[in-house]
Design a protein around this motif. Structure first.
Motif, short mmCIF file in Angstrom:
data_model
loop_
_atom_site.label_atom_id
_atom_site.label_comp_id
_atom_site.label_asym_id
_atom_site.label_seq_id
_atom_site.Cartn_x
_atom_site.Cartn_y
_atom_site.Cartn_z
N PRO A 207 38.73 3.51 -36.66
CA PRO A 207 38.66 4.03 -38.04
C PRO A 207 38.24 5.50 -38.11
O PRO A 207 38.41 6.14 -39.14
CB PRO A 207 37.61 3.12 -38.70
CG PRO A 207 36.75 2.65 -37.58
CD PRO A 207 37.64 2.55 -36.39
N TYR A 208 37.67 6.02 -37.03
CA TYR A 208 37.20 7.42 -37.05
C TYR A 208 38.24 8.40 -36.50
O TYR A 208 37.96 9.58 -36.33
CB TYR A 208 35.92 7.53 -36.21
CG TYR A 208 34.80 6.64 -36.71
CD1 TYR A 208 34.03 7.00 -37.80
CD2 TYR A 208 34.53 5.42 -36.09
CE1 TYR A 208 33.02 6.17 -38.27
CE2 TYR A 208 33.53 4.59 -36.55
CZ TYR A 208 32.77 4.98 -37.64
OH TYR A 208 31.77 4.18 -38.10
N PHE A 209 39.46 7.88 -36.23
CA PHE A 209 40.49 8.78 -35.68
C PHE A 209 41.05 9.68 -36.78
O PHE A 209 41.30 9.23 -37.90
CB PHE A 209 41.61 7.94 -35.05
CG PHE A 209 42.72 8.77 -34.50
CD1 PHE A 209 42.57 9.45 -33.30
CD2 PHE A 209 43.92 8.90 -35.20
CE1 PHE A 209 43.60 10.21 -32.78
CE2 PHE A 209 44.95 9.67 -34.70
CZ PHE A 209 44.79 10.33 -33.48
N THR A 210 41.24 10.94 -36.49
CA THR A 210 41.83 11.90 -37.44
C THR A 210 42.69 12.89 -36.66
O THR A 210 42.43 13.20 -35.49
CB THR A 210 40.72 12.65 -38.20
OG1 THR A 210 41.32 13.61 -39.08
CG2 THR A 210 39.75 13.35 -37.26
N GLU A 211 43.74 13.38 -37.35
CA GLU A 211 44.65 14.34 -36.72
C GLU A 211 44.24 15.78 -36.97
O GLU A 211 44.78 16.70 -36.37
CB GLU A 211 46.07 14.11 -37.26
CG GLU A 211 46.64 12.74 -36.91
CD GLU A 211 48.03 12.55 -37.48
OE1 GLU A 211 48.49 13.46 -38.21
OE2 GLU A 211 48.65 11.50 -37.19
N LYS A 212 43.28 15.98 -37.87
CA LYS A 212 42.83 17.35 -38.16
C LYS A 212 41.97 17.87 -37.02
O LYS A 212 41.25 17.10 -36.38
CB LYS A 212 42.02 17.36 -39.45
CG LYS A 212 42.84 16.95 -40.68
CD LYS A 212 41.97 16.99 -41.92
CE LYS A 212 42.78 16.57 -43.16
NZ LYS A 212 41.94 16.60 -44.39
N PRO A 213 42.07 19.17 -36.77
CA PRO A 213 41.22 19.72 -35.69
C PRO A 213 39.74 19.68 -36.10
O PRO A 213 39.39 19.85 -37.25
CB PRO A 213 41.74 21.14 -35.51
CG PRO A 213 42.36 21.48 -36.83
CD PRO A 213 42.92 20.20 -37.38
N LEU A 214 38.91 19.43 -35.14
CA LEU A 214 37.48 19.36 -35.39
C LEU A 214 36.89 20.76 -35.54
O LEU A 214 37.37 21.72 -34.93
CB LEU A 214 36.77 18.62 -34.25
CG LEU A 214 37.20 17.17 -34.03
CD1 LEU A 214 36.51 16.61 -32.80
CD2 LEU A 214 36.88 16.34 -35.26
#
Length: 310
Positions: A207-214
């Motif tokens: 659920p914590y996966f994101t495609e935006k850069p950190l």
């Protein structure tokens, strides 16, 4: 009481006269002083005349004369009946009674067959059975005396020959596994089959996966630490009664004016005043030591009690 129609209550009920009262005018008798059975103490009672003892006389029985069970029966002689029965049993014999030819024979010793019907039994005979000639076994195996030594670390001590040394590779298992793996990959004809239409779940496993850069990692600013400790320029001065040890000269005396008293604060209705809760109230508590002293030392044994027991 007459009712309309000219009939009284007694006539209406159907009775000829009113019921009489039996105990009118009698004296009162308490139920505790009244006898249980008043009729038992009046007139003559039953007189049985005493008990009779059992005896051979006729007075011990209820009947006035002894009554027999059988009247006029004939006399029977038991000896005569017994003899008739014996004669009837003797008629059943077909011949005379069995008589042995001679008297009993007495044995002449232990283990003797004299006087027996069958005679000696051959299987119980004391004569020795014929046996084969005894052949002594061969001589034992002669060997050299045992060699000295425990067998551990000594050569040429065992019965057989000494084992020859055979070298064993240290990493032989890993090398054999490597060869089997290379042979397995050589027999494969292509890459493993992968299906692009692999079914997926409705929701992502992470659920914590994101495609935006950190965002970049924030570095904490380190505060500079003072390595050298603070040291005063000169040692402190000792007070000499005239305030000579202070940093500044002693100030001159000045009179302070009287200050105004602070006025009382007026709280508004909207302001809430803090009221602390009432805590537990203390009360006098007697120590455990004094309780034990009172239990062991009281008004009855304070003279005989010794100080060593406390």
């Amino acid at each position: 009481m007459p009712i309309e129609g000219g009939k009284t209550d007694m006539e209406r009920i159907g009775l000829f006269s009113e019921m009489e009262y039996i105990t009118v005018g009698d004296k009162y008798v308490s139920p505790f002083n009244r006898p249980f059975n008043e009729a038992a103490s009046k007139n003559r009672q039953i007189l049985p005349g005493g008990t009779k003892e059992m005896s051979n006389l006729q007075a011990g029985y209820f009947d006035p004369q002894f009554a027999r069970i059988f009247e006029g029966e004939g006399y029977v002689n038991l000896n005569q009946v017994r003899r008739r029965h014996m004669m009837e049993e003797a008629k059943k014999n077909l011949a005379k009674a069995f008589l042995p030819s001679s008297g009993d024979k007495k044995p002449c010793g232990l283990g003797s067959y004299y006087g027996t019907i069958g005679g000696p039994v051959p299987s119980f005979s004391a004569q020795a059975k014929p046996k084969e000639q005894y052949m002594p076994p061969g001589k034992n195996l002669y060997t050299n005396p045992g060699k000295k030594g425990t067998g551990y670390g000594y050569a040429n001590i065992t019965i057989g020959k000494q084992f020859s040394h055979s070298s064993d590779l240290y990493d032989a298992a890993r090398q054999n596994f490597k060869k089997e793996n290379e042979e397995h990959h050589r027999l494969l004809k292509g890459a493993p089959f992968k299906l692009n239409l692999y079914p997926r779940d409705y929701f992502d496993t992470n659920p914590y996966f994101t495609e935006k850069p950190l965002p970049p990692i924030k570095k904490e600013e380190k505060k500079e630490s003072l390595l050298s400790p603070f040291k005063p320029s000169s040692p402190g001065k000792k007070p000499g009664g005239m305030k000579a040890g202070t940093f500044e000269p002693y100030p001159s005396h000045s009179t302070d004016p009287y200050g105004l008293k602070p006025g009382k604060e007026v709280f508004k209705k909207d302001d809430k005043v803090f009221h602390p809760p009432s805590g537990p109230k203390s009360r006098p508590i007697e120590s455990i030591m004094s309780l034990n002293v009172k239990r062991a030392l009281n008004m009855k044994n304070y003279k005989t009690a010794s100080l060593q027991s406390y």
